[in-house]
Design a protein around this motif. Structure first.
Motif, PDB file in Angstrom:
ATOM      1  N   LEU A 133      43.261  39.472  33.422  1.00  0.00           N
ATOM      2  CA  LEU A 133      43.061  40.784  34.043  1.00  0.00           C
ATOM      3  C   LEU A 133      42.904  41.871  32.986  1.00  0.00           C
ATOM      4  N   ALA A 134      43.626  41.753  31.888  1.00  0.00           N
ATOM      5  CA  ALA A 134      43.489  42.739  30.808  1.00  0.00           C
ATOM      6  C   ALA A 134      42.089  42.684  30.200  1.00  0.00           C
ATOM      7  N   GLU A 135      41.548  41.479  30.023  1.00  0.00           N
ATOM      8  CA  GLU A 135      40.180  41.348  29.503  1.00  0.00           C
ATOM      9  C   GLU A 135      39.174  41.948  30.477  1.00  0.00           C
ATOM     10  N   MET A 136      39.358  41.680  31.766  1.00  0.00           N
ATOM     11  CA  MET A 136      38.448  42.229  32.766  1.00  0.00           C
ATOM     12  C   MET A 136      38.545  43.752  32.809  1.00  0.00           C
ATOM     13  N   ALA A 137      39.755  44.289  32.724  1.00  0.00           N
ATOM     14  CA  ALA A 137      39.926  45.739  32.741  1.00  0.00           C
ATOM     15  C   ALA A 137      39.289  46.389  31.524  1.00  0.00           C
ATOM     16  N   GLU A 138      39.409  45.724  30.367  1.00  0.00           N
ATOM     17  CA  GLU A 138      38.813  46.268  29.145  1.00  0.00           C
ATOM     18  C   GLU A 138      37.310  46.440  29.306  1.00  0.00           C
ATOM     19  N   LEU A 139      36.654  45.484  29.973  1.00  0.00           N
ATOM     20  CA  LEU A 139      35.201  45.524  30.149  1.00  0.00           C
ATOM     21  C   LEU A 139      34.811  46.109  31.500  1.00  0.00           C
ATOM     22  N   ASP A 140      35.801  46.597  32.247  1.00  0.00           N
ATOM     23  CA  ASP A 140      35.573  47.213  33.554  1.00  0.00           C
ATOM     24  C   ASP A 140      34.777  46.283  34.474  1.00  0.00           C
ATOM     25  N   ILE A 141      35.199  45.020  34.530  1.00  0.00           N
ATOM     26  CA  ILE A 141      34.605  44.045  35.453  1.00  0.00           C
ATOM     27  C   ILE A 141      35.323  44.164  36.792  1.00  0.00           C
ATOM     28  N   SER A 142      34.583  44.428  37.843  1.00  0.00           N
ATOM     29  CA  SER A 142      35.191  44.658  39.156  1.00  0.00           C
ATOM     30  C   SER A 142      35.246  43.366  39.964  1.00  0.00           C
ATOM     31  N   VAL A 143      35.970  43.420  41.073  1.00  0.00           N
ATOM     32  CA  VAL A 143      36.171  42.268  41.943  1.00  0.00           C
ATOM     33  C   VAL A 143      35.833  42.656  43.388  1.00  0.00           C
ATOM     34  N   ALA A 144      35.121  41.768  44.066  1.00  0.00           N
ATOM     35  CA  ALA A 144      34.852  41.918  45.500  1.00  0.00           C
ATOM     36  C   ALA A 144      35.492  40.747  46.227  1.00  0.00           C
ATOM     37  N   THR A 145      36.344  41.044  47.195  1.00  0.00           N
ATOM     38  CA  THR A 145      37.008  39.998  47.959  1.00  0.00           C
ATOM     39  C   THR A 145      36.624  40.099  49.430  1.00  0.00           C
ATOM     40  N   VAL A 146      36.709  38.968  50.132  1.00  0.00           N
ATOM     41  CA  VAL A 146      36.481  38.966  51.579  1.00  0.00           C
ATOM     42  C   VAL A 146      37.767  38.609  52.316  1.00  0.00           C
ATOM     43  N   ALA A 147      38.897  38.748  51.636  1.00  0.00           N
ATOM     44  CA  ALA A 147      40.224  38.510  52.207  1.00  0.00           C
ATOM     45  C   ALA A 147      40.376  37.098  52.750  1.00  0.00           C
ATOM     46  N   PRO A 148      40.153  36.077  51.911  1.00  0.00           N
ATOM     47  CA  PRO A 148      40.286  34.705  52.397  1.00  0.00           C
ATOM     48  C   PRO A 148      41.749  34.357  52.631  1.00  0.00           C
TER      49      PRO A 148
END
Length: 419
Positions: free
Chosen positions: A274-289
């Motif tokens: 999550l820290a790596e993703m936050a550093e590169l501002d990679i977002s997440v889309a979920t469909v609430a599985p």
């Protein structure tokens, strides 16, 4: 279902650039009046003050005011909503379901453009004004499904902002000519480059992701990768995505959809990812599985990630579920995360509304934590929905039909019907 009739406007709000909402409760707070000018919130004042002259009034009736819903993961070309019920006989699994859909999607009755337009209209009527929707591109349909989604976007151009993802549901490498078709799609109306399960579908993650990121870089578009891959396999693909995001400096331009691997990764490894993703501002889309694929929503938010919600496919050849109501999906997001306290249920609502808006526009301020309730301040876009409910958490639980939807400062839907 009883309908409350058209919204009570003092004049034709569709012909002006302003709107004045009286007696609304922003995020369930005190009764307020909200002035909208040029598609943005211009003022929020205590209810009962003098209204500006020449601006149409919309009676809020004491309803809740929240940002409109942002559907950031919806297959606009994969729906049977509005058609007669068809018993679901999908076989299960990404590849098997893809083949099942391929065998049947042309037999759905009305042309795909009509079905996609109906689907998008239902989303808007239920409160969505910002959409990131998929259009399948493969050796079977070529650009036919993309053209249908483009037609839907044009039909509702004044009601919602729609980004289209060129989506290689059948992979990029298993059938000849697909990368060229994807490039053609980016020239024909798609504004986002899609990918899917680099290991699980194509079996060649390096080549798959090289194609995805090369086209995104050359055409200057964001990336959205379906990543159903679990556990270590998903972490491997995610690592390759992170590597390419950094190399091409696509900070803030990459979204991971589903991201099931984040549900399977324990700390401290999860915190590192999550820290790596936050550093590169990679977002997440979920469909609430449900079940083991439920993402740890509060951890993602607290790590600084932009997170949005989507409806996925809607009663299609994959699944019988879906009704084009993102408020229903917000309930599902809260339920699958085990949220019981009001502030956590409201956090799910914040993700389904403003959170998705930040996925689409990384320049917007992201959710700062589970208690953040943004989107209704002076200067914010006038993308709004009025809901019935004693409190935001009650609106999520009851999901009542009395809603008014505002896009760019104009009323575009009321009581589940387009205006």
């Amino acid at each position: 279902m009883d309908q409350a009739g058209p919204p009570r406007l003092s004049c034709d709000a569709g012909r002006v650039t302003g709107l004045y909402l009286t007696g609304v409760r922003p995020w369930g707070g005190e009764l307020s009046d909200v002035e909208i000018r040029d598609g943005r919130i211009a003022a929020v004042t205590a209810a009962g003050g003098p209204a500006p002259e020449g601006v149409p009034l919309l009676a809020g009736e004491g309803r809740l005011l929240v940002p409109s819903f942002s559907d950031v993961h919806v297959h606009l070309d994969s729906t049977r909503l509005g058609l007669p019920w068809r018993p679901n006989d999908s076989p299960g699994g990404v590849w098997a379901n893809m083949l099942h859909d391929r065998a049947h999607w042309r037999d759905g009755g009305p042309p795909m453009a009509e079905r996609s337009t109906h689907m998008l209209g239902l989303l808007i009527a239920h409160g969505v004004t910002r959409v990131r929707g998929y259009a399948q591109v493969d050796a079977d349909c070529e650009l036919e499904r993309l053209e249908a989604v483009v037609a839907a976007r044009e039909a509702h151009a004044g009601r919602a902002d729609v980004e289209i993802i060129a989506f290689p549901q059948a992979g990029l490498l298993r059938e000849p000519g697909v990368p060229s078709l994807m490039e053609a799609a980016l020239r024909a109306g798609a504004g986002v480059m899609g990918g899917i399960d680099p290991c699980g579908v194509d079996g060649d993650p390096v080549r798959h992701l090289d194609i995805v990121f090369d086209l995104a870089d050359r055409y200057g578009v964001p990336v959205d990768v379906h990543l159903h891959e679990p556990g270590e396999l998903g972490l491997f693909s995610l690592g390759l995505i992170i590597e390419r995001t950094r190399a091409l400096d696509l900070r803030g331009r990459v979204t991971i959809s589903h991201a099931f691997t984040l549900a399977h990764t324990p700390p401290p490894r999860l915190d590192e990812v999550l820290a790596e993703m936050a550093e590169l501002d990679i977002s997440v889309a979920t469909v609430a599985p449900p079940g083991r694929n439920t993402l740890p929503l509060t951890r993602l938010t607290e790590a600084g990630l932009r997170v949005g919600l989507g409806d996925d496919g809607q009663r299609d050849y994959w699944s019988p579920y879906g009704n084009a109501d993102l408020l229903d999906r917000t309930w599902q997001l809260a339920f699958t995360n085990g949220f019981r306290n009001d502030h956590l249920v409201e956090h799910a609502l914040a993700v389904g509304t403003w959170g998705g808006a930040t996925v689409l526009d990384p320049s917007l301020p992201r959710l700062r934590g589970v208690d953040d309730r943004p989107g209704l301040a002076v200067g914010d876009p006038a993308e709004l929905v009025l809901l019935d409910g004693e409190a935001p958490a009650a609106a999520v639980q009851d999901r009542l039909p009395h809603r008014t939807v505002v896009h760019a400062g104009r009323v575009v839907a009321h009581d589940l019907a387009l205006v």
